[in-house]
Design a protein around this motif. Structure first.
Motif, PDB file in Angstrom:
ATOM      1  N   GLN A   8      -7.130  14.667   1.731  1.00 55.79           N
ATOM      2  CA  GLN A   8      -7.747  13.468   1.296  1.00 55.79           C
ATOM      3  C   GLN A   8      -9.013  13.382   1.313  1.00 55.79           C
ATOM      4  OE1 GLN A   8      -5.667  10.810   4.025  1.00 55.79           O
ATOM      5  NE2 GLN A   8      -3.695  10.827   2.845  1.00 55.79           N
TER       6      GLN A   8
ATOM      7  N   ASP B 277     -10.709   3.999   0.824  1.00 59.66           N
ATOM      8  CA  ASP B 277      -9.422   3.753   1.689  1.00 59.66           C
ATOM      9  C   ASP B 277      -8.673   4.908   2.085  1.00 59.66           C
ATOM     10  OD1 ASP B 277      -6.892   2.878   2.958  1.00 59.66           O
ATOM     11  OD2 ASP B 277      -8.200   1.015   3.438  1.00 59.66           O
TER      12      ASP B 277
ATOM     13  N   GLU C  91      -5.799   5.277   3.570  1.00 60.57           N
ATOM     14  CA  GLU C  91      -4.432   4.777   3.396  1.00 60.57           C
ATOM     15  C   GLU C  91      -3.930   4.809   2.014  1.00 60.57           C
ATOM     16  OE1 GLU C  91      -3.241   1.939   6.092  1.00 60.57           O
ATOM     17  OE2 GLU C  91      -4.012   2.801   7.728  1.00 60.57           O
ATOM     18  N   ASN C  92      -4.629   4.084   1.146  1.00 63.68           N
ATOM     19  CA  ASN C  92      -4.068   3.574  -0.099  1.00 63.68           C
ATOM     20  C   ASN C  92      -4.694   4.216  -1.134  1.00 63.68           C
ATOM     21  OD1 ASN C  92      -6.279   1.756  -0.204  1.00 63.68           O
ATOM     22  ND2 ASN C  92      -4.962   0.137   0.618  1.00 63.68           N
ATOM     23  N   GLY C  93      -5.794   4.851  -0.971  1.00 64.22           N
ATOM     24  CA  GLY C  93      -6.978   5.467  -1.970  1.00 64.22           C
ATOM     25  C   GLY C  93      -7.479   4.596  -2.824  1.00 64.22           C
ATOM     26  N   LEU C  94      -7.819   3.419  -2.443  1.00 63.86           N
ATOM     27  CA  LEU C  94      -8.561   2.431  -3.374  1.00 63.86           C
ATOM     28  C   LEU C  94      -9.797   2.565  -3.203  1.00 63.86           C
ATOM     29  CD1 LEU C  94      -6.438  -0.835  -2.850  1.00 63.86           C
ATOM     30  CD2 LEU C  94      -6.251   0.706  -4.632  1.00 63.86           C
TER      31      LEU C  94
ATOM     32  N   ALA D  18     -11.460  -4.558  -3.258  1.00 60.20           N
ATOM     33  CA  ALA D  18     -10.581  -3.381  -3.108  1.00 60.20           C
ATOM     34  C   ALA D  18      -9.807  -3.227  -4.597  1.00 60.20           C
ATOM     35  CB  ALA D  18      -9.786  -3.351  -2.137  1.00 60.20           C
ATOM     36  N   THR D  19     -10.168  -1.947  -5.204  1.00 60.48           N
ATOM     37  CA  THR D  19      -9.615  -2.027  -6.512  1.00 60.48           C
ATOM     38  C   THR D  19      -9.153  -0.382  -6.858  1.00 60.48           C
ATOM     39  OG1 THR D  19      -9.932  -2.271  -8.845  1.00 60.48           O
ATOM     40  CG2 THR D  19     -11.815  -1.717  -7.657  1.00 60.48           C
ATOM     41  N   ALA D  20      -8.339   0.061  -7.671  1.00 61.60           N
ATOM     42  CA  ALA D  20      -7.833   1.259  -7.991  1.00 61.60           C
ATOM     43  C   ALA D  20      -8.567   1.540  -9.184  1.00 61.60           C
ATOM     44  CB  ALA D  20      -6.311   1.172  -8.140  1.00 61.60           C
TER      45      ALA D  20
END
Length: 206
Positions: free
Chosen positions: A20, A77, A79-82, A97-99
């Protein structure tokens, strides 16, 4: 029942965490290169860029204002990769927070331009340079469609952002998405009527 030593589980967790971290570092490197391309030669802090890539255990990108103070920070992040963008120089700072890397870059560009007006032309000039060689009609079409996408398909917002009346935007969109076969049939029928043909050209209604 076979019992595996605990170090196997610890190794798996450690390997996943390392993967990660590497992925986050790679994504931030790519984002940093993208920002460098958008702001070629931009510098107002000595000889450095208005943003910097920081490695280590907590990789992130820092954004600085004209005084050299950190005004923003981009992390990923765990945890969620954002992507997470935080403004640090305002009382009511934006936390995004965005992908979407595109959405993130839009926010960073707006932030940098607000910090220093001289940075805004760099992005505009870069965009214009890419458009050289294309027709005005093609450029207008792409600008309208991209703006419409940015506004999530809302034509009212898109027309306001483009600075044109809503009816003008709708007319242009109708032209862009018109059915060429239907237009040809209409033109053929008009020509037949004008020439005095008894039987007009029949349209394909399917």
């Amino acid at each position: 029942m076979i019992k595996y030593p605990s170090f196997h589980r610890d190794y798996d967790v450690s390997a996943a965490s390392t993967a990660q971290d590497v992925q986050a570092q790679v994504r931030l490197n790519l984002l940093f290169e993208e920002l460098q391309g958008l702001f070629p030669g931009a510098s107002y802090i000595g000889s450095g860029l208005p943003f910097a890539l920081v490695g280590g255990e907590d990789p992130h990108i820092v954004i600085r204002n004209v005084l050299g103070d950190v005004s923003g920070r981009v992390t990923i992040d765990a945890e969620n990769g954002l992507y997470v963008f935080c403004e640090l120089d305002r009382a009511a700072g934006i936390v995004l927070a965005t992908a979407s890397e595109e959405r993130l870059i839009d926010e960073i560009v707006a932030h940098l331009s607000a910090c220093d007006d001289s940075l805004a032309p760099h992005t505009v000039n870069t965009a214009v340079g890419v458009l050289v060689g294309q027709t005005v009609e093609d450029v207008e079409r792409r600008l309208i469609l991209q703006t419409l996408r940015h506004c999530n398909g809302n034509p009212t917002y898109a027309a306001f952002m483009l600075g044109i009346p809503l009816i003008v935007l709708c007319t242009k969109l109708a032209t862009y998405f018109a059915d060429p076969a239907k237009d040809f049939a209409d033109a053929a029928e008009d020509f037949a009527d004008a020439a005095g043909h008894a039987e007009p050209v029949e349209k394909d209604r399917q």
